[in-house]
Design a protein around this motif. Structure first.
Motif, PDB file in Angstrom:
ATOM      1  N   ASP A 154     -13.849 -75.328 -10.975  1.00 54.46           N
ATOM      2  CA  ASP A 154     -13.705 -76.871 -10.898  1.00 54.46           C
ATOM      3  C   ASP A 154     -12.813 -77.221  -9.689  1.00 54.46           C
ATOM      4  O   ASP A 154     -11.891 -76.687  -9.420  1.00 54.46           O
ATOM      5  N   PRO A 155     -13.642 -77.649  -8.607  1.00 54.77           N
ATOM      6  CA  PRO A 155     -13.090 -77.939  -7.473  1.00 54.77           C
ATOM      7  C   PRO A 155     -11.905 -79.054  -7.618  1.00 54.77           C
ATOM      8  O   PRO A 155     -11.040 -79.286  -6.654  1.00 54.77           O
ATOM      9  N   ASN A 156     -11.613 -79.920  -9.041  1.00 49.99           N
ATOM     10  CA  ASN A 156     -10.367 -80.686  -8.942  1.00 49.99           C
ATOM     11  C   ASN A 156      -9.427 -79.847  -9.570  1.00 49.99           C
ATOM     12  O   ASN A 156      -8.271 -80.581  -9.758  1.00 49.99           O
ATOM     13  N   GLN A 157      -9.585 -78.561 -10.012  1.00 51.21           N
ATOM     14  CA  GLN A 157      -8.435 -77.977 -10.548  1.00 51.21           C
ATOM     15  C   GLN A 157      -7.900 -77.172  -9.434  1.00 51.21           C
ATOM     16  O   GLN A 157      -8.041 -76.201  -9.227  1.00 51.21           O
ATOM     17  N   ILE A 158      -6.527 -77.681  -8.995  1.00 47.86           N
ATOM     18  CA  ILE A 158      -5.888 -76.970  -7.984  1.00 47.86           C
ATOM     19  C   ILE A 158      -4.789 -76.247  -8.596  1.00 47.86           C
ATOM     20  O   ILE A 158      -3.618 -76.927  -9.043  1.00 47.86           O
ATOM     21  N   MET A 159      -4.834 -74.941  -8.420  1.00 46.77           N
ATOM     22  CA  MET A 159      -3.723 -74.033  -8.803  1.00 46.77           C
ATOM     23  C   MET A 159      -2.907 -73.759  -7.818  1.00 46.77           C
ATOM     24  O   MET A 159      -3.273 -73.207  -6.842  1.00 46.77           O
ATOM     25  N   PRO A 160      -1.472 -73.802  -8.071  1.00 43.88           N
ATOM     26  CA  PRO A 160      -0.534 -73.861  -7.118  1.00 43.88           C
ATOM     27  C   PRO A 160      -0.386 -72.304  -6.659  1.00 43.88           C
ATOM     28  O   PRO A 160      -0.771 -71.362  -7.544  1.00 43.88           O
ATOM     29  N   PRO A 161       0.011 -71.834  -5.651  1.00 42.74           N
ATOM     30  CA  PRO A 161      -0.019 -70.559  -5.140  1.00 42.74           C
ATOM     31  C   PRO A 161       1.095 -69.488  -6.080  1.00 42.74           C
ATOM     32  O   PRO A 161       0.467 -68.423  -6.229  1.00 42.74           O
ATOM     33  N   TYR A 162       1.975 -70.142  -6.724  1.00 43.75           N
ATOM     34  CA  TYR A 162       2.915 -69.199  -7.455  1.00 43.75           C
ATOM     35  C   TYR A 162       1.980 -68.683  -8.666  1.00 43.75           C
ATOM     36  O   TYR A 162       2.272 -67.696  -9.206  1.00 43.75           O
ATOM     37  N   ILE A 163       1.083 -69.702  -9.203  1.00 50.56           N
ATOM     38  CA  ILE A 163       0.350 -69.108 -10.448  1.00 50.56           C
ATOM     39  C   ILE A 163      -0.895 -68.120  -9.958  1.00 50.56           C
ATOM     40  O   ILE A 163      -1.088 -67.086 -10.991  1.00 50.56           O
ATOM     41  N   TRP A 164      -1.304 -68.412  -8.862  1.00 49.10           N
ATOM     42  CA  TRP A 164      -2.333 -67.254  -8.369  1.00 49.10           C
ATOM     43  C   TRP A 164      -1.696 -65.999  -8.322  1.00 49.10           C
ATOM     44  O   TRP A 164      -2.040 -65.100  -8.674  1.00 49.10           O
ATOM     45  N   GLY A 190     -11.860 -72.912  -5.827  1.00 51.32           N
ATOM     46  CA  GLY A 190     -10.904 -72.143  -5.799  1.00 51.32           C
ATOM     47  C   GLY A 190      -9.876 -71.722  -4.668  1.00 51.32           C
ATOM     48  O   GLY A 190      -9.002 -72.688  -4.331  1.00 51.32           O
ATOM     49  N   ILE A 191     -10.146 -70.869  -3.812  1.00 53.50           N
ATOM     50  CA  ILE A 191      -9.385 -70.730  -2.527  1.00 53.50           C
ATOM     51  C   ILE A 191      -9.979 -71.637  -1.263  1.00 53.50           C
ATOM     52  O   ILE A 191      -9.667 -71.703  -0.208  1.00 53.50           O
ATOM     53  N   TYR A 192     -10.943 -72.296  -1.682  1.00 48.64           N
ATOM     54  CA  TYR A 192     -11.560 -73.550  -0.790  1.00 48.64           C
ATOM     55  C   TYR A 192     -11.354 -74.937  -1.298  1.00 48.64           C
ATOM     56  O   TYR A 192     -11.472 -75.170  -2.452  1.00 48.64           O
ATOM     57  N   ARG A 193     -11.371 -75.785  -0.439  1.00 49.63           N
ATOM     58  CA  ARG A 193     -11.365 -77.204  -0.830  1.00 49.63           C
ATOM     59  C   ARG A 193     -12.834 -77.739  -1.204  1.00 49.63           C
ATOM     60  O   ARG A 193     -13.820 -77.045  -0.912  1.00 49.63           O
ATOM     61  N   LYS A 194     -12.953 -78.885  -1.561  1.00 48.07           N
ATOM     62  CA  LYS A 194     -14.625 -79.315  -1.870  1.00 48.07           C
ATOM     63  C   LYS A 194     -15.429 -79.202  -0.842  1.00 48.07           C
ATOM     64  O   LYS A 194     -16.590 -79.092  -0.930  1.00 48.07           O
ATOM     65  N   ASP A 195     -14.838 -79.464   0.496  1.00 51.81           N
ATOM     66  CA  ASP A 195     -15.624 -79.487   1.613  1.00 51.81           C
ATOM     67  C   ASP A 195     -15.908 -78.063   2.050  1.00 51.81           C
ATOM     68  O   ASP A 195     -16.550 -77.783   3.288  1.00 51.81           O
ATOM     69  N   GLY A 196     -15.341 -77.051   1.640  1.00 55.03           N
ATOM     70  CA  GLY A 196     -15.483 -75.867   2.085  1.00 55.03           C
ATOM     71  C   GLY A 196     -14.352 -75.244   2.955  1.00 55.03           C
ATOM     72  O   GLY A 196     -14.410 -73.987   3.305  1.00 55.03           O
ATOM     73  N   GLU A 197     -13.470 -76.031   3.300  1.00 57.64           N
ATOM     74  CA  GLU A 197     -12.300 -75.965   4.303  1.00 57.64           C
ATOM     75  C   GLU A 197     -11.595 -74.763   3.434  1.00 57.64           C
ATOM     76  O   GLU A 197     -11.122 -74.891   2.245  1.00 57.64           O
TER      77      GLU A 197
END
Length: 275
Positions: A154-164, A190-197
Motif C-alpha cells: 500500500d503506497p499510502n502506508q508509510i512505515m517509519p525507519p525504526y519499524i523497518w 515500500g522503499i519508494y514513493r508513489k512516483d517511484g522516487e
C-alpha cells in the motif's frame, strides 16, 4: 523438453569475452550481487529464450504473487528453471492467502511437492503481527531457506525507519536468510514513493543498523537500479527484475551502459578513461 533444456543450458554456460577490465562478479551460488527476477506468467518458450540468453546472470526467479497456483504447466516450468541451477520460489502473496485461509500446512506440502528449496514470507497485503510472522519464518526455516519481505504494498502506508529496522532484525533472528525490501512490481511502494522516487533517507537509516548484504532491494525501474549500484557497488542484491531487463541490469553492474560507465571505469587520476 529435457533435451531442449540441455541444449539451452550448454548455450548459457558458454564463456563470455574477457578482453575488457570489468568489475569482478562472483560465481553462482552467490551470497551478494544477487539478481532476483520476477516471472509474471511467461510461457515455456519465453522461459527458454530467457535462459539461453541470460541464465548466467539470474540467481532467483520468483513466480510472482499467486501465479504459480494457476499456471497450467507448472511442473514443466519449475523443472526447466531448476535444470539451469536457478533457485525458484513462489510469490509471497500465495503464502499470505494460505495463512488467511488457515492452510499453512497445505502450503508447506505444496512447496515440497515441487521440490522448492526457497520460500518467500511476506505481509504486503495481509496483516500478520510481527511475532506471528517470525513464528512462520522459524517453522519454514526448518525445511526451506526463507526470503522474508518487509514493507507494505500500500503506497499510502508509510512505515517509519525504526519499524523497518526492528522488523528486519527480528526476521533475520527468526531464521530468514535474506530480507526483501518491498517495492511492488511497479516500484511505487515500500522503499519508494508513489512516483517511484527512492526514499533515500529511509535506506540510509536502515543501513546504519543492517548490513546491506542481508537485503534484496526490489528495483523494477532502471533509475532505482542505477542509484543502488552507485551507492552500494555492483554486488548489491536487486530484486523484482523484469525478465526483459536481466541483460540490461548486468550491463549496469559492469559499467557497460552509460548510466554506470564512469562509476566503474576510471583511471588512476580518477578521471573517466574515455574523457
Amino acid at each position: 523438453m529435457a533435451s531442449t533444456a540441455k541444449i539451452n543450458q550448454e548455450i548459457a554456460t558458454v564463456n563470455l569475452p574477457t578482453f575488457l577490465e570489468l568489475p569482478e562478479r562472483t560465481r553462482k551460488p552467490r551470497n551478494s550481487g544477487i539478481t532476483h527476477v520476477i516471472d509474471r506468467g511467461i510461457g515455456l518458450r519465453q522461459a527458454e529464450d530467457l535462459l539461453e540468453t541470460a541464465a548466467n546472470f539470474i540467481d532467483f526467479i520468483k513466480l510472482g504473487w499467486g501465479t504459480s497456483y494457476v499456471t497450467q504447466n507448472l511442473p514443466e516450468k519449475v523443472s526447466l528453471y531448476q535444470s539451469f541451477g536457478i533457485q525458484l520460489c513462489f510469490g509471497g502473496t500465495l503464502f499470505e492467502v494460505a495463512v488467511l485461509q488457515n492452510k499453512f500446512d497445505q502450503f508447506r506440502k505444496y512447496l515440497q511437492k515441487f521440490n522448492m528449496k526457497y520460500v518467500e514470507v511476506s505481509v504486503g497485503s495481509v496483516h500478520i503481527p510481527l511475532d506471528k510472522k517470525c513464528w512462520y519464518i522459524e517453522e519454514l526455516a526448518k525445511d526451506f531457506v526463507v526470503l522474508s519481505e518487509v514493507g507494505s504494498k500500500d503506497p499510502n502506508q508509510i512505515m517509519p525507519p525504526y519499524i523497518w529496522i526492528k522488523n528486519i532484525q527480528a526476521e533475520l533472528a527468526a531464521g530468514a536468510w535474506k530480507i526483501i525490501a518491498e517495492a511492488r512490481e511497479s516500484g511505487t511502494a515500500g522503499i519508494y514513493r508513489k512516483d517511484g522516487e527512492i526514499r533515500f533517507g529511509l535506506i540510509d537509516e536502515i543501513i546504519t543498523q543492517i548490513d546491506f548484504n542481508d537485503l534484496i532491494f526490489e528495483t523494477p525501474k532502471k533509475a532505482q537500479q542505477v542509484w543502488l549500484i552507485d551507492k552500494f557497488g555492483h554486488s548489491v542484491n536487486l530484486g523484482n527484475i523484469a525478465v526483459n531487463d536481466v541483460i540490461s541490469l548486468e550491463t549496469l553492474r559492469l559499467g557497460l551502459r552509460s548510466d554506470t560507465l564512469e562509476t566503474f571505469h576510471k583511471n588512476s587520476q580518477n578521471e573517466s578513461m574515455f574523457s
